[in-house]
Motif scaffolding. Structure first.
Motif, PDB file in Angstrom:
ATOM      1  N   SER A 249       7.341  -2.170  -0.985  1.00  0.00           N
ATOM      2  CA  SER A 249       6.596  -0.948  -1.175  1.00  0.00           C
ATOM      3  C   SER A 249       6.906  -0.102  -2.508  1.00  0.00           C
ATOM      4  O   SER A 249       7.968  -0.233  -2.920  1.00  0.00           O
ATOM      5  CB  SER A 249       7.508   0.394  -0.370  1.00  0.00           C
ATOM      6  OG  SER A 249       8.191   0.865  -0.600  1.00  0.00           O
TER       7      SER A 249
ATOM      8  N   GLN B 220      -2.867   0.758   7.278  1.00  0.00           N
ATOM      9  CA  GLN B 220      -3.382   0.179   5.916  1.00  0.00           C
ATOM     10  C   GLN B 220      -4.896   0.808   5.625  1.00  0.00           C
ATOM     11  O   GLN B 220      -5.427   1.315   4.387  1.00  0.00           O
ATOM     12  CB  GLN B 220      -3.409  -1.080   5.756  1.00  0.00           C
ATOM     13  CG  GLN B 220      -3.917  -1.299   4.267  1.00  0.00           C
ATOM     14  CD  GLN B 220      -4.391  -3.192   4.046  1.00  0.00           C
ATOM     15  OE1 GLN B 220      -4.668  -3.960   4.900  1.00  0.00           O
ATOM     16  NE2 GLN B 220      -4.041  -3.246   3.235  1.00  0.00           N
TER      17      GLN B 220
ATOM     18  N   ASP C 242       1.400   8.360   1.379  1.00  0.00           N
ATOM     19  CA  ASP C 242       1.447   6.566   2.043  1.00  0.00           C
ATOM     20  C   ASP C 242       2.494   6.883   3.433  1.00  0.00           C
ATOM     21  O   ASP C 242       1.837   6.554   4.473  1.00  0.00           O
ATOM     22  CB  ASP C 242       1.331   6.046   1.213  1.00  0.00           C
ATOM     23  CG  ASP C 242       0.305   6.023   0.287  1.00  0.00           C
ATOM     24  OD1 ASP C 242      -0.341   6.555  -0.406  1.00  0.00           O
ATOM     25  OD2 ASP C 242       0.651   4.982  -1.195  1.00  0.00           O
TER      26      ASP C 242
ATOM     27  N   THR D  94       0.120  -0.978  -0.092  1.00  0.00           N
ATOM     28  CA  THR D  94       0.105   0.006   0.526  1.00  0.00           C
ATOM     29  C   THR D  94       1.173   1.247   0.184  1.00  0.00           C
ATOM     30  O   THR D  94       0.324   2.241  -0.817  1.00  0.00           O
ATOM     31  CB  THR D  94      -1.164   0.576   1.670  1.00  0.00           C
ATOM     32  OG1 THR D  94      -1.627  -1.267   1.647  1.00  0.00           O
ATOM     33  CG2 THR D  94      -2.174   1.241   0.850  1.00  0.00           C
ATOM     34  N   LEU D  95       2.228   1.046   0.495  1.00  0.00           N
ATOM     35  CA  LEU D  95       2.630   2.194   0.548  1.00  0.00           C
ATOM     36  C   LEU D  95       3.797   2.499  -1.132  1.00  0.00           C
ATOM     37  O   LEU D  95       4.891   1.881  -1.452  1.00  0.00           O
ATOM     38  CB  LEU D  95       4.475   1.667   1.652  1.00  0.00           C
ATOM     39  CG  LEU D  95       3.487   1.646   2.506  1.00  0.00           C
ATOM     40  CD1 LEU D  95       5.337   1.616   3.435  1.00  0.00           C
ATOM     41  CD2 LEU D  95       2.754   2.639   3.709  1.00  0.00           C
ATOM     42  N   GLU D  96       3.144   3.251  -1.666  1.00  0.00           N
ATOM     43  CA  GLU D  96       3.258   3.694  -3.123  1.00  0.00           C
ATOM     44  C   GLU D  96       3.598   5.126  -2.912  1.00  0.00           C
ATOM     45  O   GLU D  96       4.828   5.290  -3.610  1.00  0.00           O
ATOM     46  CB  GLU D  96       2.026   3.715  -4.007  1.00  0.00           C
ATOM     47  CG  GLU D  96       1.756   1.920  -3.664  1.00  0.00           C
ATOM     48  CD  GLU D  96      -0.172   2.032  -4.645  1.00  0.00           C
ATOM     49  OE1 GLU D  96       0.263   1.461  -5.584  1.00  0.00           O
ATOM     50  OE2 GLU D  96      -0.754   2.920  -4.636  1.00  0.00           O
TER      51      GLU D  96
ATOM     52  N   ILE E  22      -4.671   4.702   5.451  1.00  0.00           N
ATOM     53  CA  ILE E  22      -4.508   4.968   4.122  1.00  0.00           C
ATOM     54  C   ILE E  22      -5.169   5.137   3.271  1.00  0.00           C
ATOM     55  O   ILE E  22      -5.181   5.801   1.969  1.00  0.00           O
ATOM     56  CB  ILE E  22      -2.459   4.075   3.968  1.00  0.00           C
ATOM     57  CG1 ILE E  22      -1.183   4.849   5.017  1.00  0.00           C
ATOM     58  CG2 ILE E  22      -2.085   4.316   1.861  1.00  0.00           C
ATOM     59  CD1 ILE E  22      -0.240   3.600   4.499  1.00  0.00           C
TER      60      ILE E  22
ATOM     61  N   LYS F 232      -6.265   7.249  -1.115  1.00  0.00           N
ATOM     62  CA  LYS F 232      -6.395   6.391  -2.115  1.00  0.00           C
ATOM     63  C   LYS F 232      -7.689   7.005  -3.180  1.00  0.00           C
ATOM     64  O   LYS F 232      -7.550   7.414  -3.910  1.00  0.00           O
ATOM     65  CB  LYS F 232      -5.443   5.087  -2.205  1.00  0.00           C
ATOM     66  CG  LYS F 232      -3.919   5.328  -1.610  1.00  0.00           C
ATOM     67  CD  LYS F 232      -3.850   3.429  -1.843  1.00  0.00           C
ATOM     68  CE  LYS F 232      -1.942   3.301  -1.315  1.00  0.00           C
ATOM     69  NZ  LYS F 232      -0.898   3.764  -2.396  1.00  0.00           N
TER      70      LYS F 232
END
Length: 264
Positions: free
Chosen positions: A183, A251, A32, A26-28, A254, A258
């Motif tokens: 990530s 998560q 994030d 999820t860490l894009e 975040i 998005k």
């Protein structure tokens, strides 16, 4: 199978859940990472209370000094304290890992006001519970911290050592490795070079030095006492479950941002 090996066997499923957690993918973006760090910093902070409690229990900082009788365990914990409280950052400056993390947050302009206000409350004499409530710390973070201090307040060195070892030192290298590997952030992006240094430093020292030392410390403190080994396992499981809950919360925090970005 040794008692340590039995505990590690019992923890395999929980550690797999942490290492395979969907949070990492999820860490894009930088945004994030900002959300991740603003929450995770509380775990970075309360780690030091586990560590310093162990040092207080296993060594003697009172004057006049008298021996505590935990020579081997005291050596273990003093070595770890030196690395965690006075490590060297990427510029050769001596800082605690908490201070290095705050520097990493500042580098990408993460909001540090909540963690700093929380710590100021502690410095001014507020209890953990009052400070958490006063600053409206999210429940998942509060539960994580409350568990840490519940273990600390037990005053039992083997329980605290278990939370420290299996809930932190033993799992952190793999966990941080997954953050770097899974990530989608650019590893060559100098905008968060301090965070990458922090993560890589933990992979290095916790995996090669602090992790093995911590396991020896648990062995020393539990000895041949089956009750202590049972309590150590119980604490270790709960510590990992608390980590999973914290990762779930990050998560979930975040993902809506998005969706909003896509809608825009």
């Amino acid at each position: 199978m040794t008692p340590i090996q039995k505990i590690e066997h019992e923890l395999v499923d929980l550690k797999t859940q942490i290492n395979k957690h969907p949070l990492y993918k999820t860490l894009e973006t930088i945004e994030d990472l900002k959300i991740f760090m603003e929450i995770h910093v509380f775990a970075v902070w309360d780690f030091m209370s586990l560590l310093k409690t162990l040092q207080n229990l296993l060594t003697n900082s009172n004057i006049p000094w008298t021996p505590k009788g935990h020579g081997e365990a005291a050596r273990f914990i003093n070595e770890i304290v030196m690395g965690e409280e006075s490590d060297v950052n990427e510029s050769g400056e001596v800082k605690s890992h908490y201070e290095m993390y705050i520097d990493a947050m500042d580098q990408i302009q993460v909001n540090t006001s909540k963690i700093k206000a929380f710590i100021t409350s502690i410095e001014n004499g507020d209890s953990i519970e009052i400070a958490l409530e006063k600053h409206k710390i999210d429940r998942a973070i509060a539960d994580f911290i409350k568990f840490t201090f519940q273990v600390i307040n037990s005053g039992k060195a083997h329980r605290i050592a278990s939370a420290f070892t299996f809930g932190r030192e033993d799992v952190i290298p793999d966990m941080f490795f997954e953050i770097i590997q899974q990530s989608k952030t650019d590893k060559d992006d100098n905008r968060y070079s301090k965070l990458l240094y922090y993560l890589n430093r933990h992979i290095e020292i916790d995996g090669d030095e602090h992790g093995p030392i911590s396991l020896k410390m648990v062995e020393t403190l539990c000895g041949n006492d089956e009750q202590k080994w049972s309590e150590a396992l119980e604490v270790a499981k709960t510590a990992l479950q608390q980590r999973i809950s914290l990762w779930d919360f990050i998560q979930k925090t975040i993902l809506p941002t998005k969706q909003m970005a896509v809608m825009q």
